[in-house]
Design a protein around this motif. Structure first.
Motif, PDB file in Angstrom:
ATOM      1  N   PHE A 197      23.616 -13.889  -0.888  1.00 45.59           N
ATOM      2  CA  PHE A 197      25.077 -13.947  -0.884  1.00 45.59           C
ATOM      3  C   PHE A 197      25.696 -12.780  -0.129  1.00 45.59           C
ATOM      4  O   PHE A 197      26.687 -12.942   0.581  1.00 45.59           O
ATOM      5  CB  PHE A 197      25.601 -14.064  -2.315  1.00 45.59           C
ATOM      6  CG  PHE A 197      25.081 -15.327  -2.950  1.00 45.59           C
ATOM      7  CD1 PHE A 197      25.544 -16.564  -2.518  1.00 45.59           C
ATOM      8  CD2 PHE A 197      24.071 -15.296  -3.907  1.00 45.59           C
ATOM      9  CE1 PHE A 197      25.028 -17.749  -3.033  1.00 45.59           C
ATOM     10  CE2 PHE A 197      23.551 -16.475  -4.428  1.00 45.59           C
ATOM     11  CZ  PHE A 197      24.030 -17.697  -3.999  1.00 45.59           C
TER      12      PHE A 197
ATOM     13  N   LEU B 227      26.361 -23.797   9.938  1.00 50.30           N
ATOM     14  CA  LEU B 227      25.154 -23.113  10.401  1.00 50.30           C
ATOM     15  C   LEU B 227      24.073 -23.173   9.334  1.00 50.30           C
ATOM     16  O   LEU B 227      24.292 -22.727   8.207  1.00 50.30           O
ATOM     17  CB  LEU B 227      25.510 -21.644  10.670  1.00 50.30           C
ATOM     18  CG  LEU B 227      24.355 -20.667  10.906  1.00 50.30           C
ATOM     19  CD1 LEU B 227      23.669 -20.969  12.228  1.00 50.30           C
ATOM     20  CD2 LEU B 227      24.877 -19.231  10.884  1.00 50.30           C
TER      21      LEU B 227
ATOM     22  N   ILE C 117      25.349 -13.644   3.565  1.00 47.93           N
ATOM     23  CA  ILE C 117      26.357 -14.607   4.021  1.00 47.93           C
ATOM     24  C   ILE C 117      27.712 -13.914   4.164  1.00 47.93           C
ATOM     25  O   ILE C 117      28.419 -14.084   5.158  1.00 47.93           O
ATOM     26  CB  ILE C 117      26.449 -15.799   3.033  1.00 47.93           C
ATOM     27  CG1 ILE C 117      25.135 -16.595   3.055  1.00 47.93           C
ATOM     28  CG2 ILE C 117      27.634 -16.696   3.369  1.00 47.93           C
ATOM     29  CD1 ILE C 117      24.975 -17.542   1.868  1.00 47.93           C
TER      30      ILE C 117
ATOM     31  N   ILE D  93      34.014 -20.970   4.269  1.00 52.00           N
ATOM     32  CA  ILE D  93      32.792 -20.501   3.602  1.00 52.00           C
ATOM     33  C   ILE D  93      33.118 -20.029   2.189  1.00 52.00           C
ATOM     34  O   ILE D  93      34.104 -19.334   1.980  1.00 52.00           O
ATOM     35  CB  ILE D  93      32.186 -19.328   4.402  1.00 52.00           C
ATOM     36  CG1 ILE D  93      31.711 -19.823   5.775  1.00 52.00           C
ATOM     37  CG2 ILE D  93      31.037 -18.664   3.635  1.00 52.00           C
ATOM     38  CD1 ILE D  93      31.255 -18.703   6.697  1.00 52.00           C
ATOM     39  N   GLY D  94      32.284 -20.403   1.225  1.00 53.15           N
ATOM     40  CA  GLY D  94      32.432 -19.867  -0.130  1.00 53.15           C
ATOM     41  C   GLY D  94      32.527 -20.916  -1.215  1.00 53.15           C
ATOM     42  O   GLY D  94      32.300 -20.615  -2.384  1.00 53.15           O
ATOM     43  N   ASP D  95      32.848 -22.123  -0.876  1.00 51.32           N
ATOM     44  CA  ASP D  95      32.867 -23.169  -1.905  1.00 51.32           C
ATOM     45  C   ASP D  95      31.679 -24.106  -1.659  1.00 51.32           C
ATOM     46  O   ASP D  95      30.839 -23.849  -0.804  1.00 51.32           O
ATOM     47  CB  ASP D  95      34.213 -23.906  -1.888  1.00 51.32           C
ATOM     48  CG  ASP D  95      34.635 -24.312  -3.298  1.00 51.32           C
ATOM     49  OD1 ASP D  95      33.817 -24.955  -3.993  1.00 51.32           O
ATOM     50  OD2 ASP D  95      35.767 -23.965  -3.704  1.00 51.32           O
ATOM     51  N   ASP D  96      31.601 -25.177  -2.425  1.00 53.21           N
ATOM     52  CA  ASP D  96      30.472 -26.087  -2.256  1.00 53.21           C
ATOM     53  C   ASP D  96      30.572 -26.870  -0.957  1.00 53.21           C
ATOM     54  O   ASP D  96      29.566 -27.371  -0.451  1.00 53.21           O
ATOM     55  CB  ASP D  96      30.384 -27.044  -3.446  1.00 53.21           C
ATOM     56  CG  ASP D  96      30.046 -26.286  -4.711  1.00 53.21           C
ATOM     57  OD1 ASP D  96      29.070 -25.519  -4.682  1.00 53.21           O
ATOM     58  OD2 ASP D  96      30.781 -26.426  -5.702  1.00 53.21           O
TER      59      ASP D  96
ATOM     60  N   GLY E 107      30.915 -23.112   7.040  1.00 46.73           N
ATOM     61  CA  GLY E 107      29.939 -23.213   5.965  1.00 46.73           C
ATOM     62  C   GLY E 107      28.542 -23.222   6.530  1.00 46.73           C
ATOM     63  O   GLY E 107      28.346 -23.042   7.735  1.00 46.73           O
ATOM     64  N   GLY E 108      27.568 -23.417   5.643  1.00 45.98           N
ATOM     65  CA  GLY E 108      26.191 -23.450   6.120  1.00 45.98           C
ATOM     66  C   GLY E 108      25.207 -23.378   4.991  1.00 45.98           C
ATOM     67  O   GLY E 108      25.519 -23.704   3.839  1.00 45.98           O
ATOM     68  N   ASP E 109      24.015 -22.956   5.336  1.00 43.13           N
ATOM     69  CA  ASP E 109      22.924 -22.893   4.375  1.00 43.13           C
ATOM     70  C   ASP E 109      21.971 -21.813   4.859  1.00 43.13           C
ATOM     71  O   ASP E 109      21.747 -21.674   6.057  1.00 43.13           O
ATOM     72  CB  ASP E 109      22.227 -24.255   4.328  1.00 43.13           C
ATOM     73  CG  ASP E 109      21.334 -24.404   3.111  1.00 43.13           C
ATOM     74  OD1 ASP E 109      21.580 -23.710   2.100  1.00 43.13           O
ATOM     75  OD2 ASP E 109      20.391 -25.208   3.178  1.00 43.13           O
ATOM     76  N   THR E 110      21.438 -21.030   3.921  1.00 41.75           N
ATOM     77  CA  THR E 110      20.547 -19.938   4.298  1.00 41.75           C
ATOM     78  C   THR E 110      19.275 -20.044   3.485  1.00 41.75           C
ATOM     79  O   THR E 110      19.329 -20.105   2.255  1.00 41.75           O
ATOM     80  CB  THR E 110      21.246 -18.581   4.035  1.00 41.75           C
ATOM     81  OG1 THR E 110      22.516 -18.591   4.710  1.00 41.75           O
ATOM     82  CG2 THR E 110      20.417 -17.431   4.563  1.00 41.75           C
TER      83      THR E 110
HETATM   84  P1  ADP Z   1      25.503 -24.396  -2.418  1.00 42.33           P
HETATM   85  O1  ADP Z   1      24.448 -23.880  -3.351  1.00 42.33           O
HETATM   86  O2  ADP Z   1      26.709 -24.935  -3.105  1.00 42.33           O
HETATM   87  O3  ADP Z   1      24.973 -25.293  -1.360  1.00 42.33           O
HETATM   88  P2  ADP Z   1      25.196 -21.946  -1.031  1.00 42.33           P
HETATM   89  O4  ADP Z   1      24.840 -20.971  -2.088  1.00 42.33           O
HETATM   90  O5  ADP Z   1      24.106 -22.519  -0.180  1.00 42.33           O
HETATM   91  O6  ADP Z   1      26.069 -23.113  -1.653  1.00 42.33           O
HETATM   92  O7  ADP Z   1      26.249 -21.292  -0.048  1.00 42.33           O
HETATM   93  C1  ADP Z   1      27.375 -20.604  -0.533  1.00 42.33           C
HETATM   94  C2  ADP Z   1      28.485 -20.699   0.473  1.00 42.33           C
HETATM   95  O8  ADP Z   1      28.096 -20.001   1.649  1.00 42.33           O
HETATM   96  C3  ADP Z   1      28.825 -22.129   0.909  1.00 42.33           C
HETATM   97  O9  ADP Z   1      30.203 -22.187   1.168  1.00 42.33           O
HETATM   98  C4  ADP Z   1      28.056 -22.281   2.196  1.00 42.33           C
HETATM   99  O10 ADP Z   1      28.694 -23.211   3.057  1.00 42.33           O
HETATM  100  C5  ADP Z   1      28.118 -20.872   2.753  1.00 42.33           C
HETATM  101  N1  ADP Z   1      26.944 -20.528   3.598  1.00 42.33           N
HETATM  102  C6  ADP Z   1      25.642 -20.450   3.234  1.00 42.33           C
HETATM  103  N2  ADP Z   1      24.853 -20.065   4.254  1.00 42.33           N
HETATM  104  C7  ADP Z   1      25.689 -19.916   5.315  1.00 42.33           C
HETATM  105  C8  ADP Z   1      25.501 -19.535   6.671  1.00 42.33           C
HETATM  106  N3  ADP Z   1      24.293 -19.250   7.179  1.00 42.33           N
HETATM  107  N4  ADP Z   1      26.599 -19.490   7.464  1.00 42.33           N
HETATM  108  C9  ADP Z   1      27.805 -19.800   6.973  1.00 42.33           C
HETATM  109  N5  ADP Z   1      28.065 -20.137   5.725  1.00 42.33           N
HETATM  110  C10 ADP Z   1      27.020 -20.210   4.892  1.00 42.33           C
END
Ligand code: ADP
Ligand code: MG
Length: 326
Positions: A6, A88, A9, A27-30, A120-123
């Motif tokens: 977190f 991303l 991000i 970025i920050g919500d679901d 938004g995205g996923d890491t």
């Molecule tokens: P969730 O568990 O609901 O899928 P995450 O914990 O994966 O949410 O992500 C938290 C927030 O951060 C979400 O809004 C997501 O879109 C954003 N996020 C996660 N990874 C990235 C990234 N690499 N770049 C931009 N936003 C990201």
């Protein structure tokens, strides 16, 4: 103390995210909440870069960030769309702060130029892989498609071809590439101004990512019954590429079949050619006519000595082994 997912991000992505009025929640919500324009069509594309497949392992993190976005912007350019929002998906072997700082620098440098917002995205942890999904808009019904080529249309390309493929070939063979050619491999310039300018002018368009001949074949496949004649002499080359093909004609293979050009290829009816010239002048992006659409299937190359031969594309595909991975 290792960086948490977190914090990572927040620091490298949320803090730098551009703002656009239609983004209600970023970025920050679901999920992101966007109020799309009522009068437009949305165009959505996604492209993934995998280390060692889409960029050499020694690519700088700045360039990886740039290229991940650039290849997606190139798809929107080919559709005639104006980019707006992107997400991303980042898979990293470790949370290396110096790497992340440079990566986000490259990503946001290009995002800032086009005023687009990361929403938004996923890491995740794993082998280095970067996916970007991008959305943009076009006036309703005006997206440029691959289909639409008609016999007699001029076949055009933007920029110069072959530079990136020659740089990659050098890297794979352990030779230091020409810096200008390496730059074309690492920092493709998406031809968005050209793409938007081609709305209502080009009958069809594609971006050249797999190789000139392969991508022309994709255009032709979308317009059944058409073929194309390409004049080799008219293919636009940089000074560096020109010198190399003249010294060693086998390098033409990189121009015709090499990937990673990220230029546009499009068809324009002959009576509207002058408008293509005006567009090039307006945008400063070179546009060159390289051939003509034919009324019978087949891909023909008129070589430098005036000899016509049928050619078969050998562009890059992931599930055969035409090209070794870097
Ligand atoms: P969730 O568990 O609901 O899928 P995450 O914990 O994966 O949410 O992500 C938290 C927030 O951060 C979400 O809004 C997501 O879109 C954003 N996020 C996660 N990874 C990235 C990234 N690499 N770049 C931009 N936003 C990201
Ligand atoms: Mg969730």
């Amino acid at each position: 103390m290792a960086l948490s997912e977190f914090e990572l991000i927040e620091r490298y992505f949320r803090a730098r995210d551009g703002r656009r009025p239609e983004v209600r929640v970023g970025i920050g919500d679901d999920g992101a909440v966007i109020a799309p324009p009522a009068e437009a069509d949305l165009v959505v594309a996604l492209d993934t870069l995998i280390a060692g497949v889409h960029f050499p392992e020694n690519t700088s993190p700045f360039d990886i960030g740039w290229k991940a976005l650039a290849v997606n912007l190139s798809d929107l350019a080919a559709m005639g769309a104006e980019p707006a929002w992107f997400t991303l998906a980042l898979t990293l072997p470790e949370a290396d702060e110096a790497w992340l700082a440079a990566f986000s620098e490259g990503l946001f440098e290009l995002a800032g130029r086009w005023n687009i917002a990361l929403v938004g995205g996923d890491t995740t942890r794993g082998p280095l892989t970067v996916s970007v999904q991008i959305a943009g808009q076009v006036p309703r019904g005006e997206a440029l498609l691959r289909a639409g080529a008609r016999p007699g249309d001029g076949l055009w390309v933007s920029g110069t071809l072959g530079d990136a493929a020659l740089a990659l070939q050098d890297i794979l063979s352990g030779t230091e590439p020409d810096p200008a050619q390496r730059r074309r491999l690492d920092r493709p310039e998406p031809r968005l101004a050209t793409g938007m300018g081609l709305r209502g002018l080009a009958r069809c368009a594609i971006d050249i990512s797999d190789g000139l001949l392969a991508d022309i074949a994709h255009l032709l496949a979308a317009s059944p019954g058409t073929g194309a004649l390409i004049l080799q002499d008219s293919i636009p080359l940089s000074a560096a590429t020109r010198a190399r093909v003249e010294a060693l004609p086998v390098h033409w293979k990189s121009v015709l079949d090499g990937g990673d050009d990220y230029e546009l290829c499009f068809c324009v009816p002959p009576e509207r050619e002058a408008e293509v010239g005006e567009l090039a002048e307006r945008t400063g992006e070179a546009l060159t006519r390289i051939g003509t659409i034919l009324d019978t299937p087949g891909l023909w190359l008129e070589s430098l000595d005036g000899h016509r031969q049928a050619v078969t594309p050998h562009g890059y595909t992931h599930f055969d082994h035409e090209r070794a991975a870097p």
